[in-house]
Structure formats: structure tokens, C-alpha cells
Scaffold this active site. Structure first.
Site, PDB file in Angstrom:
ATOM      1  N   THR A 102      18.416  33.786 -49.195  1.00  0.00           N
ATOM      2  CA  THR A 102      18.245  33.947 -47.759  1.00  0.00           C
ATOM      3  C   THR A 102      19.456  33.336 -47.079  1.00  0.00           C
ATOM      4  O   THR A 102      20.016  32.361 -47.584  1.00  0.00           O
ATOM      5  CB  THR A 102      16.960  33.253 -47.256  1.00  0.00           C
ATOM      6  OG1 THR A 102      16.977  33.172 -45.825  1.00  0.00           O
ATOM      7  CG2 THR A 102      16.838  31.847 -47.805  1.00  0.00           C
ATOM      8  N   CYS A 147      21.100  38.643 -42.700  1.00  0.00           N
ATOM      9  CA  CYS A 147      19.729  38.290 -43.071  1.00  0.00           C
ATOM     10  C   CYS A 147      19.375  39.189 -44.235  1.00  0.00           C
ATOM     11  O   CYS A 147      19.647  40.399 -44.191  1.00  0.00           O
ATOM     12  CB  CYS A 147      18.769  38.492 -41.905  1.00  0.00           C
ATOM     13  SG  CYS A 147      17.024  38.349 -42.368  1.00  0.00           S
TER      14      CYS A 147
END
Length: 231
Positions: free
Chosen positions: A83, A197
């Protein structure tokens, strides 16, 4: 082959893509019977998400250090955080765990620079777009000029990630929202767009942008295979 240690679950929707991409790349490079040697510690994202929005980064650091230590104990040679947002805690993880950490921004920025671009638009969570841990690394280490969306656009990008993409919801309405945000970044001078992202790659396609897209998930996964197969 080195053993990759993946800190996943943030969200599992993108962590599943990491598993697929890494294994596909190992098979492509080594042959059909080959697959990656890896470990994944996948967290429950709900409490992580709450701590993020509460701003409790000390508690989040404890979660990430615990995950890194578990992977080290399991035999990992290299760490990846699956992430972008949790790379805000890179320094704490590196201080607590001796394993090399493959930072997601580095292969992304390397690819942008190699393609000849210098001014990039950045999409991601509000934390990634607004805090300096990510933009500062792109600018300071790689000389990139980083543009982020205006406040209303940042909120829309953030909300779609947390309300839809982490739950596996991909809608045409949200795809158009992102396409419009990208167009506004391009109008401000962005030469390329970083999908900062790891879930955004589930939504945004090359045809949704007039300029090249750099998907951090895919680039991070490729860099992971480089590290796993390096001498």
C-alpha cells in the site's frame, strides 16, 4: 530465489493483485513451472482504516513493525508494504527491522524519470496526496515536480478509495470522476499520472487519461521480482 515478505491486507483487493503480478512475472522470467517464494502477513484492514482517519500513526507504526517482525521471523529476505499510504511509516519500520524495505515510490519514480517526464500528477489517499512522506521522496530523490488535485477533487479521490475500491466496488461513475480529475491535472501541466494508491489500478484504465499512467502496484511488483531474483 530470495523470499519476499509482503505486508498486505490494506486492502486485500490490491494485495491479491500483488500475489498475481509477482507470480506472473516470475513465471514469465523463469518458465511455466516457476512461482514466487513469498510470505504475506495480511492485516485486518478495518482497525487500520480507523487508526488512519483518527490520525493515530504511533499505533499504526506498532502494527506495521509487528507485521515486519513476523515476516522476518518467518524467513523473509526483503520487505514490501502493499500500500502507498503506510509508507508514511517507512522510517519506523526500517529502524525496528533489519530487512531491506523496497519502497513503493522508488521503482515508480525510476520509471517516470526513465520515460523522460518531470512533472507528474499524483492520485492516492488524502494521506498520500497531502502529507510530505511521498511527494517529498519523489521530489527530493528523483527531482520530480508533483501536482496533486485541488481540495474537492482530493476528497472525491479519497472517498472512492475508502468507500468503494477497498470493498471491490468498481463503478463507471467513479471511473469518470477519476478521468475528470486526471484531465484537470493535465490541464495544469501534468505530463504523466502516478496511480499512488494500490487499488486505483482496479478502476483507472489507460484510455481514461490523455497522458501516461504509472501504476504503483505493477511497478512495485516488478521491482519485487527484481529483488527476489537478484544475485
Amino acid at each position: 530465489m530470495k523470499t519476499l515478505g509482503l505486508i498486505g491486507g490494506m486492502s486485500w483487493e490490491s494485495s491479491a493483485q500483488y500475489y498475481r503480478l509477482i507470480n506472473e512475472e516470475v513465471r514469465r522470467r523463469l518458465g511455466a513451472a516457476h512461482s514466487a517464494q513469498l510470505l504475506m502477513w495480511s492485516v485486518d484492514f478495518a482497525p487500520i482504516k480507523q487508526l488512519q482517519h483518527d490520525g493515530d500513526w504511533d499505533a499504526l507504526a506498532r502494527h506495521m513493525v509487528d507485521a515486519a517482525e513476523r515476516l522476518q521471523a518467518g524467513g523473509a529476505d526483503v520487505l514490501l508494504i502493499c500500500t502507498n499510504t503506510m509508507h508514511a511509516l517507512t522510517a519506523q519500520i526500517e529502524a525496528a527491522c533489519p530487512l531491506p524495505l523496497l519502497h513503493i515510490a522508488d521503482p515508480t519514480a525510476t520509471a517516470v524519470v526513465a520515460a523522460g517526464w518531470r512533472r507528474v500528477g499524483l492520485l492516492g489517499t488524502a494521506f498520500t496526496m497531502e502529507q510530505d512522506f511521498y511527494r517529498g521522496r519523489l521530489a527530493g530523490r528523483f527531482g520530480l515536480e508533483v501536482l496533486v488535485p485541488e481540495a474537492e477533487d482530493r476528497q472525491q479521490v479519497h472517498d472512492i478509495i475508502y468507500q468503494e475500491l477497498i470493498a471491490g466496488v468498481v463503478s463507471e461513475r467513479s471511473r469518470q470522476v477519476y478521468a475528470d480529475v486526471i484531465a484537470r491535472l493535465v490541464a495544469r501541466g501534468a505530463e504523466a499520472i502516478i496511480l499512488g494508491c494500490t487499488e486505483i489500478m482496479l478502476l483507472v484504465r489507460p484510455q481514461d487519461s490523455a497522458v501516461p499512467l504509472f501504476d504503483t502496484t505493477s511497478l512495485h511488483a516488478q521491482a519485487a521480482v527484481d529483488a527476489a531474483l537478484a544475485g
